[in-house]
Motif scaffolding. Sequence first.
Motif, short mmCIF file in Angstrom:
data_model
loop_
_atom_site.label_atom_id
_atom_site.label_comp_id
_atom_site.label_asym_id
_atom_site.label_seq_id
_atom_site.Cartn_x
_atom_site.Cartn_y
_atom_site.Cartn_z
N GLY A 17 0.85 -1.18 0.00
CA GLY A 17 0.00 0.00 0.00
C GLY A 17 0.89 1.22 0.00
O GLY A 17 1.86 1.29 0.77
N ILE A 18 0.61 2.18 -0.86
CA ILE A 18 1.45 3.37 -0.97
C ILE A 18 0.65 4.58 -0.49
O ILE A 18 -0.43 4.87 -1.00
CB ILE A 18 1.95 3.58 -2.40
CG1 ILE A 18 2.84 2.39 -2.82
CG2 ILE A 18 2.73 4.89 -2.53
CD1 ILE A 18 3.37 2.48 -4.23
N ILE A 19 1.20 5.26 0.51
CA ILE A 19 0.56 6.44 1.10
C ILE A 19 1.27 7.67 0.55
O ILE A 19 2.44 7.91 0.84
CB ILE A 19 0.63 6.40 2.63
CG1 ILE A 19 -0.12 5.17 3.15
CG2 ILE A 19 0.07 7.67 3.24
CD1 ILE A 19 -0.03 4.98 4.66
N ALA A 41 -1.12 -3.16 -4.06
CA ALA A 41 -2.48 -3.58 -3.72
C ALA A 41 -3.41 -2.37 -3.63
O ALA A 41 -4.59 -2.47 -3.98
CB ALA A 41 -2.47 -4.34 -2.39
N ALA A 42 -2.88 -1.25 -3.14
CA ALA A 42 -3.72 -0.07 -2.96
C ALA A 42 -2.84 1.16 -2.82
O ALA A 42 -1.66 1.06 -2.46
CB ALA A 42 -4.61 -0.22 -1.72
N ASN A 43 -3.42 2.30 -3.10
CA ASN A 43 -2.72 3.57 -2.88
C ASN A 43 -3.69 4.61 -2.36
O ASN A 43 -4.90 4.52 -2.57
CB ASN A 43 -2.04 4.06 -4.16
CG ASN A 43 -3.02 4.46 -5.23
OD1 ASN A 43 -3.59 3.60 -5.91
ND2 ASN A 43 -3.24 5.75 -5.41
N VAL A 79 2.79 -1.01 4.19
CA VAL A 79 2.57 0.29 3.57
C VAL A 79 3.89 1.04 3.47
O VAL A 79 4.76 0.93 4.34
CB VAL A 79 1.54 1.13 4.36
CG1 VAL A 79 0.18 0.47 4.34
CG2 VAL A 79 1.99 1.40 5.78
N TYR A 80 4.01 1.78 2.38
CA TYR A 80 5.14 2.67 2.18
C TYR A 80 4.61 4.09 2.33
O TYR A 80 3.67 4.49 1.63
CB TYR A 80 5.73 2.47 0.78
CG TYR A 80 6.80 3.47 0.40
CD1 TYR A 80 8.03 3.47 1.04
CD2 TYR A 80 6.57 4.41 -0.61
CE1 TYR A 80 9.01 4.39 0.68
CE2 TYR A 80 7.54 5.32 -0.97
CZ TYR A 80 8.77 5.30 -0.33
OH TYR A 80 9.74 6.22 -0.68
N ILE A 81 5.18 4.83 3.27
CA ILE A 81 4.71 6.17 3.59
C ILE A 81 5.63 7.19 2.92
O ILE A 81 6.81 7.28 3.24
CB ILE A 81 4.65 6.39 5.11
CG1 ILE A 81 3.70 5.37 5.74
CG2 ILE A 81 4.23 7.82 5.44
CD1 ILE A 81 3.68 5.39 7.26
N ALA A 82 5.08 7.94 1.99
CA ALA A 82 5.88 8.90 1.21
C ALA A 82 5.18 10.25 1.18
O ALA A 82 4.93 10.82 0.12
CB ALA A 82 6.10 8.37 -0.21
N THR A 83 4.87 10.75 2.35
CA THR A 83 4.21 12.04 2.51
C THR A 83 5.20 13.04 3.10
O THR A 83 6.34 12.67 3.42
CB THR A 83 2.99 11.86 3.43
OG1 THR A 83 3.39 11.12 4.61
CG2 THR A 83 1.88 11.08 2.74
N PRO A 84 4.82 14.31 3.29
CA PRO A 84 5.76 15.27 3.90
C PRO A 84 6.25 14.81 5.26
O PRO A 84 5.54 14.14 6.02
CB PRO A 84 4.91 16.54 4.01
CG PRO A 84 3.95 16.45 2.87
CD PRO A 84 3.60 14.98 2.79
N ASN A 85 7.49 15.18 5.58
CA ASN A 85 8.13 14.74 6.82
C ASN A 85 7.29 15.01 8.06
O ASN A 85 7.29 14.22 9.01
CB ASN A 85 9.48 15.47 6.99
CG ASN A 85 10.47 15.14 5.89
OD1 ASN A 85 10.28 14.20 5.13
ND2 ASN A 85 11.53 15.92 5.81
#
Length: 361
Positions: A17-19, A41-43, A79-85
């Motif tokens: 899952g990619i955030i 699987a989801a984003n 999940v992979y979290i790729a949002t602002p720090n």
Amino acid sequence: MDETGDKAARSSAFGWGIIGSGEIAQRFAADLAFVPQAFIAANYSRSLANAEQFRDAFGSKRAFGDLDSLLADPAVDAVYIATPNSIHLAQALKAVRSGKAILTEKPIAPSHTEASVIQREAARIKVFAMEAMETRFLPAVVAAKAKINAGEIGTIRRITAELAHAEDYTPENRLFNRSLGGGATLDLGIHGVSLAMHFLGQPQKVSGLWHAAPNGVDMSSEIALHYDGADAILSCGFDRDGANHCVIEGTQGTLRLDAPFDKAQRLTMYRPFLVATPFGPLKRSGGLLGRLLDRLPVPGRRSEDYPFEGNGRQFEAMAVMDAMRKGETSARTMPLSDSIHVLRAINIVLAQPATPRVIKL
């Protein structure tokens, strides 16, 4: 494929899952194409339209504009979290408390105290958690670590690393936006600090300084890690284009992760007599002359190439999948304790007042 084989293939598939839907999330999604048995699987994105656009671009199975819905999806293994720090902590804790494994883009949290909260919660719930420090997993870095462990360069005495890319100052840009966790050290400098600790461990002392951008965030910094018999001198910045290599000097030889070391695809080894020469590891390797000197056959210097496709994030993804399949809640190459030590060193330096720049007339 027979029914048994088909079942085995399905059971070994790993759903991510990619955030987030920005540039970093896109790089990770693209690199999953190089990971056997991995699929998206989801984003999730705050904007459902952006989430759907991301889904269509990268082949995600489902797009969500609601984070809880993604975290409730049983097809998501991690999940992979790729949002602002600035929102890494909140989203990491939300994912962990939902029982999802996390790979959170560096920095895993803005400070070592916040990273410790993630560590405690992940341990309490017994769920996998790791910071996405892709540099440690690159084949060239793995090879460098193996050579160091085998004693090929003797005892490390000094590590020098610079990672600097000139950026136009724009307060709204996430790189300079304090509310989004901006600043050169958490964006660039963290790579050098993490790599130095990967090779040398936790330092006995930390020192350094930083220079402020007009809005007060760190435009550049210099961090020194001090050990018994060794030092790591690490610099970063948005104020210049740097040499961008990492040099590890030992008593019997030197290694250089060639530029840019955070995406290293070449490892060069030097015998001690070459270090202070024009063919040595400390020269800037850019430009036509630098590239020519790097390619000339020189006794005492040997290079190894470690090419890879994509952006290099596939290796950390494979490490997560391998660890989880073994029932582990941490990756040996990048444990959360290391992330905490790295952030503590950065926080020590950035807690000091900014050092004024000296302008030469």
